[in-house]
Scaffold this active site. Structure first.
Site, PDB file in Angstrom:
ATOM      1  CB  THR A  77      23.510 -37.235 -46.462  1.00 53.29           C
ATOM      2  OG1 THR A  77      22.151 -37.121 -46.005  1.00 53.29           O
ATOM      3  CG2 THR A  77      24.031 -38.626 -46.201  1.00 53.29           C
ATOM      4  NE  ARG A  95      14.753 -38.137 -50.507  1.00 52.41           N
ATOM      5  CZ  ARG A  95      15.305 -36.940 -50.371  1.00 52.41           C
ATOM      6  NH1 ARG A  95      16.338 -36.790 -49.575  1.00 52.41           N
ATOM      7  NH2 ARG A  95      14.843 -35.906 -51.039  1.00 52.41           N
ATOM      8  CG  ASP A 106      22.673 -42.932 -45.186  1.00 52.14           C
ATOM      9  OD1 ASP A 106      22.868 -43.927 -45.899  1.00 52.14           O
ATOM     10  OD2 ASP A 106      21.866 -42.029 -45.489  1.00 52.14           O
ATOM     11  CE  LYS A 130      21.266 -39.735 -43.243  1.00 53.91           C
ATOM     12  NZ  LYS A 130      20.893 -39.499 -44.661  1.00 53.91           N
ATOM     13  CB  THR A 154      19.773 -30.431 -48.535  1.00 55.78           C
ATOM     14  OG1 THR A 154      20.186 -31.437 -47.598  1.00 55.78           O
ATOM     15  CG2 THR A 154      18.265 -30.388 -48.619  1.00 55.78           C
TER      16      THR A 154
HETATM   17  C1  R5P Z   1      18.782 -41.063 -47.586  1.00 59.66           C
HETATM   18  O1  R5P Z   1      18.417 -42.132 -47.131  1.00 59.66           O
HETATM   19  C2  R5P Z   1      19.294 -40.922 -48.993  1.00 59.66           C
HETATM   20  O2  R5P Z   1      19.898 -42.081 -49.463  1.00 59.66           O
HETATM   21  C3  R5P Z   1      20.256 -39.771 -49.098  1.00 59.66           C
HETATM   22  O3  R5P Z   1      21.364 -40.028 -48.245  1.00 59.66           O
HETATM   23  C4  R5P Z   1      19.638 -38.484 -48.645  1.00 59.66           C
HETATM   24  O4  R5P Z   1      18.294 -38.453 -49.007  1.00 59.66           O
HETATM   25  C5  R5P Z   1      20.339 -37.314 -49.233  1.00 59.66           C
HETATM   26  O5  R5P Z   1      19.668 -36.163 -48.816  1.00 59.66           O
HETATM   27  P1  R5P Z   1      20.465 -34.848 -48.407  1.00 59.66           P
HETATM   28  O6  R5P Z   1      21.421 -34.578 -49.544  1.00 59.66           O
HETATM   29  O7  R5P Z   1      19.406 -33.796 -48.262  1.00 59.66           O
HETATM   30  O8  R5P Z   1      21.155 -35.134 -47.124  1.00 59.66           O
END
Ligand code: R5P
Length: 306
Positions: free
Chosen positions: A224, A95, A167, A190, A221
């Site tokens: 999202t 990421r 997102d 998002k 986490t």
């Molecule tokens: C972001 O671009 C990824 O595709 C995931 O949506 C994100 O990294 C998920 O992270 P978290 O569960 O912490 O929101």
């Protein structure tokens, strides 16, 4: 020349499954910490003239797991391995593929370049951003768990199901699921405020009275997923949610966040090891067959240089 598999500490269970699918056993190695915190590795098998595959995800503890790949690879090279391929089912740092504030390094590139110092080839699954292949000066093979995950959802699919991208980064991914499952699609918009803080501003697409199937490449986490699901419920979606993600990291407060939501099932893979009894409705599919098949293809196509 034959194949030999080794595993880092975050790859042991999956490596055992891949080895069984290949009718092999995982090569013996020592992986331990010295009292001062250094990792000590010993390759206890004969690897001279062999095609080595090291199975290890670079999930938490990320630094340790990454270094284990490099140490295992160095040990194998020094013992005469013909080629070393890192099988990295979950590729950490993916990421960090660009500078957002202008003040950060490009972590994905640093990791790619580090791996190339000891590794000949990388095999990975559903990279967060496939474009980071360009950071590698060595060949990168990329396989996808999406067909496997979509198939596991098929028996739950109904006329009321709607696929949701949590997102806009998941827009292409949701379309792949839509092609496989023949379902309509909605998109959440998002905004990320920090590592574990996100909000969803709006949802595009028809979700009222529908059963949401939220798809992403990973759940870290759970922020999202949680904010997308809350926004869907506010828009009148039915409280019967399915979550699908290739990589279920479940870091930080993910367990508590997801447990508080009306999630019927979380379909994911074994790309990262995780404890049992998390109290979540997890359906974990193994990548063993997918990776075993690709390992055989890579091995068969390999012509050693003299
Ligand atoms: C972001 O671009 C990824 O595709 C995931 O949506 C994100 O990294 C998920 O992270 P978290 O569960 O912490 O929101």
């Amino acid at each position: 020349m034959d194949i030999i598999l080794f595993a880092g500490r975050a790859g042991r269970t999956l490596a055992g499954g891949i080895a069984a699918a290949l009718d092999l056993t995982v090569g013996r190695s020592v992986l331990e910490e010295f009292p001062d915190g250094e990792i000590h590795v010993e390759i206890e098998e004969e690897v001279r003239g062999r095609d080595v595959f090291l199975v290890q995800s670079t999930c938490a503890p990320v630094g340790r797991n990454l270094l284990e790949i490099l140490l295992l690879a160095d040990g194998c090279r020094r013992r005469g391995a013909v080629r070393v391929t890192a099988v990295i089912p979950y590729f950490g740092y993916a990421r960090q593929d660009r500078r957002v504030t202008g003040k950060e390094p490009i972590g994905a590139r640093v990791v790619a370049e580090l791996l190339a110092t000891r590794i000949d080839r990388v095999l990975t699954v559903d990279l967060h951003n496939p474009a980071i292949e360009g950071f590698f000066g060595i060949p990168l093979d990329h396989v996808s768990a999406v067909p496997l995950l979509a198939e596991a959802f098929l028996s739950h699919r109904s006329e009321e199901s709607v696929l949701v991208a949590p997102d806009l980064g998941a827009a292409k991914l949701v379309q792949r699921y839509a092609d496989l499952l023949r379902l309509p699609v909605a998109y959440a918009h998002k905004i990320r405020h920090g590592g574990d803080s996100v909000t969803v501003r709006e949802i595009s697409g028809e979700v009222r009275d529908r059963r949401p199937v939220v798809v992403d490449d990973m759940i870290s986490t759970g922020g999202t997923m949680a904010s997308a699901i809350e926004a869907l419920l506010e828009k009148g979606a039915r409280p019967e949610v399915t979550v699908i993600a290739s990589h279920g990291l479940l870091a930080g407060d993910a367990r508590e966040r997801l447990a508080a939501l009306p999630i019927r099932r979380i379909i994911t893979t074994d790309s990262v090891p995780r404890g049992e009894n998390l109290g979540l409705p997890l359906e974990v599919l193994s990548l063993r067959q997918l990776l075993a098949e690709r390992i055989v293809e890579l091995h068969r196509g390999f012509v050693p240089q003299n």
